[in-house]
Design a protein around this motif. Structure first.
Motif, PDB file in Angstrom:
ATOM      1  N   ARG A  80      24.350  57.302  52.306  1.00 42.51           N
ATOM      2  CA  ARG A  80      25.473  56.572  51.161  1.00 42.51           C
ATOM      3  C   ARG A  80      26.090  55.581  51.672  1.00 42.51           C
ATOM      4  O   ARG A  80      26.484  54.351  50.941  1.00 42.51           O
ATOM      5  CB  ARG A  80      26.378  57.499  50.510  1.00 42.51           C
ATOM      6  N   GLY A  81      26.373  55.494  53.053  1.00 41.90           N
ATOM      7  CA  GLY A  81      27.300  54.560  53.849  1.00 41.90           C
ATOM      8  C   GLY A  81      26.658  53.042  53.500  1.00 41.90           C
ATOM      9  O   GLY A  81      27.404  52.105  53.295  1.00 41.90           O
ATOM     10  N   ILE A  83      24.490  51.958  51.133  1.00 47.88           N
ATOM     11  CA  ILE A  83      24.591  51.633  49.728  1.00 47.88           C
ATOM     12  C   ILE A  83      25.893  50.977  49.647  1.00 47.88           C
ATOM     13  O   ILE A  83      26.250  49.872  49.049  1.00 47.88           O
ATOM     14  CB  ILE A  83      24.284  52.736  49.050  1.00 47.88           C
ATOM     15  N   TRP A  84      27.090  51.809  49.960  1.00 48.49           N
ATOM     16  CA  TRP A  84      28.487  51.153  49.808  1.00 48.49           C
ATOM     17  C   TRP A  84      28.637  49.632  50.736  1.00 48.49           C
ATOM     18  O   TRP A  84      29.256  48.802  50.062  1.00 48.49           O
ATOM     19  CB  TRP A  84      29.561  51.981  50.318  1.00 48.49           C
ATOM     20  N   ILE A  87      26.940  47.155  48.320  1.00 45.19           N
ATOM     21  CA  ILE A  87      27.971  46.754  47.306  1.00 45.19           C
ATOM     22  C   ILE A  87      29.094  45.874  47.539  1.00 45.19           C
ATOM     23  O   ILE A  87      29.208  45.024  47.073  1.00 45.19           O
ATOM     24  CB  ILE A  87      28.248  48.062  46.594  1.00 45.19           C
ATOM     25  N   LEU A  88      29.640  46.460  48.592  1.00 48.93           N
ATOM     26  CA  LEU A  88      30.916  45.731  49.111  1.00 48.93           C
ATOM     27  C   LEU A  88      30.541  44.370  49.442  1.00 48.93           C
ATOM     28  O   LEU A  88      31.186  43.151  49.410  1.00 48.93           O
ATOM     29  CB  LEU A  88      31.676  46.128  50.045  1.00 48.93           C
ATOM     30  N   ILE A 122      25.138  45.010  42.417  1.00 48.38           N
ATOM     31  CA  ILE A 122      26.386  45.687  42.586  1.00 48.38           C
ATOM     32  C   ILE A 122      26.122  47.020  41.459  1.00 48.38           C
ATOM     33  O   ILE A 122      26.544  48.221  41.605  1.00 48.38           O
ATOM     34  CB  ILE A 122      27.508  44.867  42.281  1.00 48.38           C
ATOM     35  N   TRP A 126      25.772  51.008  42.203  1.00 47.48           N
ATOM     36  CA  TRP A 126      26.795  51.768  41.772  1.00 47.48           C
ATOM     37  C   TRP A 126      26.506  52.849  40.785  1.00 47.48           C
ATOM     38  O   TRP A 126      26.681  54.017  41.030  1.00 47.48           O
ATOM     39  CB  TRP A 126      28.043  50.985  41.415  1.00 47.48           C
ATOM     40  N   LEU A 129      23.834  55.396  42.391  1.00 47.26           N
ATOM     41  CA  LEU A 129      24.484  56.181  43.132  1.00 47.26           C
ATOM     42  C   LEU A 129      25.193  57.180  42.575  1.00 47.26           C
ATOM     43  O   LEU A 129      25.328  58.613  42.895  1.00 47.26           O
ATOM     44  CB  LEU A 129      25.518  55.567  44.189  1.00 47.26           C
ATOM     45  N   ARG A 130      26.112  56.882  41.509  1.00 50.63           N
ATOM     46  CA  ARG A 130      26.994  57.875  40.686  1.00 50.63           C
ATOM     47  C   ARG A 130      25.952  58.967  39.971  1.00 50.63           C
ATOM     48  O   ARG A 130      26.288  59.959  40.101  1.00 50.63           O
ATOM     49  CB  ARG A 130      27.612  57.286  39.423  1.00 50.63           C
ATOM     50  N   GLU A 133      24.685  61.324  42.752  1.00 42.15           N
ATOM     51  CA  GLU A 133      25.808  62.410  43.242  1.00 42.15           C
ATOM     52  C   GLU A 133      26.167  63.626  42.097  1.00 42.15           C
ATOM     53  O   GLU A 133      26.417  64.516  42.490  1.00 42.15           O
ATOM     54  CB  GLU A 133      27.190  61.556  43.164  1.00 42.15           C
TER      55      GLU A 133
END
Length: 135
Positions: A80-81, A83-84, A87-88, A122, A126, A129-130, A133
């Motif tokens: 997941r890291g 992916i973040w 996004i950032l 983005i 997001w 990913l949600r 999860e």
């Protein structure tokens, strides 16, 4: 989870495509960048060279992130890291930087479409990913 896996593959592939296109511009057609810089920068050879040298760092980073996205797409939730990170990076390296460049005279018609692409990456990253999860 499948959507997230495909998101990583599509974005990773897109990043690698952009990398190849930019490497062509950097090493085979350096005048491409000169034509995309605002005046008076585009008439100063040293300024053009400085821009392309700095742009090269971005291009190599983009290629590395694209390759890692493809590799890590085998296990999206365990990675997941990345992916973040994407996004950032899309928020700051993408939207924020493109907006700043537009205010500094860079071509609006060139950067607004990329801002839209950044927003799509983005939002879908997001969202997927949600969803993954919650599964």
């Amino acid at each position: 989870m499948r959507k997230l896996q495909w998101w990583m593959r599509i974005v990773g592939g897109f990043y690698l495509l952009l990398t190849l296109m930019n490497l062509y511009g950097l090493f085979s057609n350096p005048h491409f960048f000169k034509g995309n810089l605002p005046a008076p920068i585009n008439t100063d050879e040293l300024a053009v060279r400085s821009f392309t040298d700095a742009w090269m760092v971005f291009v190599f980073e983009l290629g590395c992130i694209g390759a890692v996205l493809l590799w890590f797409s085998k296990n999206p939730m365990g990675n997941r890291g990345i992916i973040w990170l994407v996004i950032l990076a899309e928020i700051f390296r993408g939207i924020v930087c493109d907006a700043i460049w537009i205010t500094r005279g860079y071509n609006v018609a060139s950067y607004v479409p990329f801002i839209i692409v950044h927003l799509v990456i983005i939002a879908t990253g997001w969202w997927f990913l949600r969803q993954a999860e919650k599964s």
